[in-house]
Design a protein around this motif. Structure first.
Motif, PDB file in Angstrom:
ATOM      1  N   GLU A 192      32.364  -0.400 -26.905  1.00  0.00           N
ATOM      2  CA  GLU A 192      33.259   1.163 -27.209  1.00  0.00           C
ATOM      3  C   GLU A 192      33.403   1.313 -28.208  1.00  0.00           C
ATOM      4  O   GLU A 192      34.375   0.739 -29.196  1.00  0.00           O
ATOM      5  CB  GLU A 192      34.161   1.164 -26.292  1.00  0.00           C
ATOM      6  CG  GLU A 192      34.984   2.427 -26.228  1.00  0.00           C
ATOM      7  CD  GLU A 192      36.040   2.617 -25.463  1.00  0.00           C
ATOM      8  OE1 GLU A 192      36.473   3.429 -24.611  1.00  0.00           O
ATOM      9  OE2 GLU A 192      37.169   1.379 -25.292  1.00  0.00           O
ATOM     10  N   THR A 194      35.760   3.958 -30.864  1.00  0.00           N
ATOM     11  CA  THR A 194      36.684   5.100 -30.889  1.00  0.00           C
ATOM     12  C   THR A 194      37.414   5.167 -32.305  1.00  0.00           C
ATOM     13  O   THR A 194      36.803   4.494 -33.235  1.00  0.00           O
ATOM     14  CB  THR A 194      37.795   4.849 -29.910  1.00  0.00           C
ATOM     15  OG1 THR A 194      38.746   3.643 -30.496  1.00  0.00           O
ATOM     16  CG2 THR A 194      37.520   4.319 -28.521  1.00  0.00           C
ATOM     17  N   HIS A 199      35.203   8.907 -27.038  1.00  0.00           N
ATOM     18  CA  HIS A 199      34.650   7.538 -27.446  1.00  0.00           C
ATOM     19  C   HIS A 199      32.920   7.616 -27.283  1.00  0.00           C
ATOM     20  O   HIS A 199      32.423   8.770 -26.988  1.00  0.00           O
ATOM     21  CB  HIS A 199      35.169   6.457 -26.398  1.00  0.00           C
ATOM     22  CG  HIS A 199      34.497   6.491 -25.020  1.00  0.00           C
ATOM     23  ND1 HIS A 199      34.855   5.606 -24.064  1.00  0.00           N
ATOM     24  CD2 HIS A 199      34.124   7.661 -24.307  1.00  0.00           C
ATOM     25  CE1 HIS A 199      34.319   5.856 -22.742  1.00  0.00           C
ATOM     26  NE2 HIS A 199      33.786   7.313 -23.026  1.00  0.00           N
TER      27      HIS A 199
END
Length: 167
Positions: free
Chosen positions: A104, A106, A127
């Motif tokens: 992920e 971000t 994200h």
């Protein structure tokens, strides 16, 4: 006073104290209950493993179930597939990795999500999720309310997140 013994004792039949017992909910209503639903589905492979398909061209997805105001989705990811930088509009969510590993990205950094990992997110949380591994991955996504909008974010935000220090 002996700290290994509890002073709490139950006298009589606890099931007779109806006002202390809450009926089990048919559908989740709290963040903890949605996360628990995701864990329960993850633990029962018979609910989802036979449905999984892999598509080399695009991410495969299947709506597994719905309830009042929520949806449960099953997704597969072959190596290299990603979502692109996006948020989920007005929906909150729980992402649970069922098999494999996802990454992920971000604004705050990069996080590796192995099988069993969960991410709970609020509306507007942006994200980019990618399968950076050499093996396929499967994930479960619960959205409340059901997903009606998935705004994509500029590619620059995704690249900036990829270059960030791991969280």
């Amino acid at each position: 006073m002996n700290s290994s013994h509890s002073d709490l004792q139950i006298a009589g039949d606890i099931l007779e104290v109806q006002h202390l017992l809450q009926p089990a909910r048919e559908h989740p209503a709290t963040v903890a209950e949605f996360a628990g639903l995701a864990r329960a589905i993850a633990a029962d492979r018979s609910q989802w493993a036979h449905l999984v398909q892999y598509d080399a061209v695009s991410r495969w997805y299947h709506r597994l179930r719905t309830g009042p105001g929520y949806e449960v989705w099953l997704l597969s990811w072959v190596p290299g597939q990603g979502s692109g930088a996006h948020d989920h509009g007005a929906s909150s969510g729980v992402l649970t990795v069922l098999d494999g590993e996802l990454t992920e990205h971000t604004e705050r950094g990069v996080r590796s999500l192995a099988a069993g990992s969960q991410r709970v997110f609020a509306p507007g949380y942006a994200h980019d999720v990618v399968n950076d591994s050499l093996e396929p991955a499967v994930s479960l996504h619960i959205y409340y309310p059901g997903l009606t909008d998935m705004p994509m974010h500029p590619a620059q935000a995704s690249r900036a997140a990829q270059n960030a220090v791991p969280a």
